[in-house]
Write a protein that holds these residues in place. Structure first.
Motif, short mmCIF file in Angstrom:
data_model
loop_
_atom_site.label_atom_id
_atom_site.label_comp_id
_atom_site.label_asym_id
_atom_site.label_seq_id
_atom_site.Cartn_x
_atom_site.Cartn_y
_atom_site.Cartn_z
N PRO A 1 12.10 -9.79 -21.22
CA PRO A 1 11.62 -11.38 -21.26
C PRO A 1 10.00 -11.35 -20.90
O PRO A 1 9.30 -12.23 -21.39
CB PRO A 1 12.55 -11.86 -20.07
N THR B 1 8.20 -10.85 -23.85
CA THR B 1 8.42 -12.26 -25.11
C THR B 1 7.29 -13.31 -24.55
O THR B 1 6.81 -14.17 -25.26
CB THR B 1 9.84 -12.55 -25.17
N ALA B 2 7.34 -13.43 -23.10
CA ALA B 2 6.67 -14.66 -22.70
C ALA B 2 4.92 -14.41 -23.14
O ALA B 2 4.34 -15.54 -23.18
CB ALA B 2 6.74 -14.55 -21.14
N ILE C 1 12.71 -19.55 -24.57
CA ILE C 1 13.96 -18.93 -23.88
C ILE C 1 15.01 -19.10 -24.89
O ILE C 1 15.92 -17.98 -25.11
CB ILE C 1 14.32 -19.73 -22.77
N GLN D 1 14.67 -16.47 -27.65
CA GLN D 1 14.89 -15.32 -27.30
C GLN D 1 16.51 -14.88 -27.18
O GLN D 1 16.82 -13.70 -27.67
CB GLN D 1 14.26 -14.63 -26.10
N ASP E 1 10.86 -15.00 -14.88
CA ASP E 1 9.98 -14.17 -15.64
C ASP E 1 9.24 -14.95 -16.54
O ASP E 1 8.10 -15.08 -16.63
CB ASP E 1 10.60 -13.00 -16.24
N GLN E 2 9.97 -15.75 -17.58
CA GLN E 2 9.35 -16.39 -18.54
C GLN E 2 8.38 -17.48 -18.17
O GLN E 2 7.42 -17.69 -18.62
CB GLN E 2 10.47 -16.89 -19.63
N LEU F 1 4.56 -17.59 -18.79
CA LEU F 1 4.02 -18.55 -19.78
C LEU F 1 3.32 -19.60 -18.74
O LEU F 1 2.07 -19.91 -19.55
CB LEU F 1 5.06 -19.28 -20.26
#
Length: 315
Positions: free
Chosen positions: A137, A140-141, A185, A188, A251-252, A256
């Motif tokens: 994650p 991805t962020a 989110i 993902q 996390d994200q 972000l």
């Protein structure tokens, strides 16, 4: 053939009775619960004791460093509900959790219905759609933070196709940042929901669909009356995972936006981190964590009760 005295030929019509074999049964004993003692002791040492101590610190003014602290009762909790940032974080947490649950599962169900068809590329599509779910994650962020930046690929693409008026500071706008986080989110984890729905769809007997089609039911009616009730276990699992994951999200959001701009995307998790490791208010941050735990417990218990009742009614 010579027979011995008093010997008789065996009677083929009436064979001798077979002697039943008796096997000694071992007496049943109670389960050896003491075998679990080492694991229980380790679990208590690693999880239960720290959790209990953490709940105690929520009623103190501990700053995380000073060994001397005071017991202040419910002051941290009363201050929390007077704190505008905390109440806003609670609202953001619930809003994100509900949005993710609705959108992610709707998208995941549509994807599952699509790749469950007889198209030739369905296996490749399943892999591609599930691939984002296996990426860390935080990676991805950071990827999407670059894509959604002021000079990122999203704005560049909009300008290239003549939609320059739609260019936005996606993560810097207080009105858009929260929804940008939700979109990342969903992007993902929609594939993750898709896989669970796909497993449920493949367990539905094809004969049921064929019988409904012969009765004149169209695709929408077949889904609503035949497929949806049989998907109840998959729906329960997906909704539970989505709502719990959305409430605990950290996390994200932190990667972000860091909870910004201002406090526009702060959730309980990001606020807990800031209060504990930036402001040194460990007692207050643990009180926030206790409230977060209570929200997760209430939401998951209520949702499980409602969905289990619906699942039993459908079956």
């Amino acid at each position: 053939m010579t027979l011995a005295p008093n010997a008789q030929l065996p009677d083929r019509d009436h064979p001798p009775d077979s002697t039943p074999l008796t096997t000694a049964r071992r007496p049943r004993t109670a389960p050896p619960w003491w075998f679990m003692a080492p694991a229980l002791l380790l679990f208590a040492f690693v999880v239960l004791v720290p959790s209990a101590r953490g709940v105690y610190y929520a009623f103190t003014d501990w700053d995380g460093l000073d060994p001397h602290f005071r017991f202040i009762g419910l002051d941290n909790f009363s201050a929390m509900f007077r704190d505008a940032d905390a109440t806003q974080a609670i609202w953001h947490t619930l809003l994100i959790a509900v949005s993710i649950t609705v959108v992610q599962n709707a998208v995941g169900l549509l994807l599952a219905l699509g790749v469950n068809s007889a198209i030739k590329s369905r296996n490749l599509l399943r892999v591609l759609l599930f691939a984002p779910a296996v990426i860390t994650p935080i990676v991805t962020a950071y990827l999407w933070r670059n894509l959604l930046g002021p000079d990122g690929a999203v704005d560049s693409l909009l300008g290239a196709i003549g939609l320059g008026a739609w260019r936005q500071d996606w993560l810097g706008s207080p009105n858009l940042a929260l929804w940008a986080v939700v979109g990342v989110i969903v992007w993902q984890f929609a594939g993750y929901s898709m896989v669970i729905f796909l497993a449920g769809l493949q367990s539905v007997p094809q004969e049921v669909h064929e019988a409904a089609a012969l009765d004149g039911a169209g695709p929408v009616r077949r889904f609503w009356s035949v497929t949806r009730p049989l998907l109840a276990p998959a729906i329960t699992i997906n909704l539970m995972l989505s709502i719990i994951g959305g409430i605990k999200l950290f996390d994200q959001v932190y990667a972000l936006t860091g909870g910004g701009p201002g406090h526009a995307t702060d959730t309980l998790s990001t606020l807990i981190y800031k209060d504990a490791f930036t402001l040194g208010e460990f007692g207050y941050s643990i009180a926030l964590a206790v409230v977060l735990t209570i929200i997760v417990a209430i939401a998951s218990t209520a949702q499980y009760a409602v969905l289990s009742r619906s699942e039993r009614a459908a079956s």
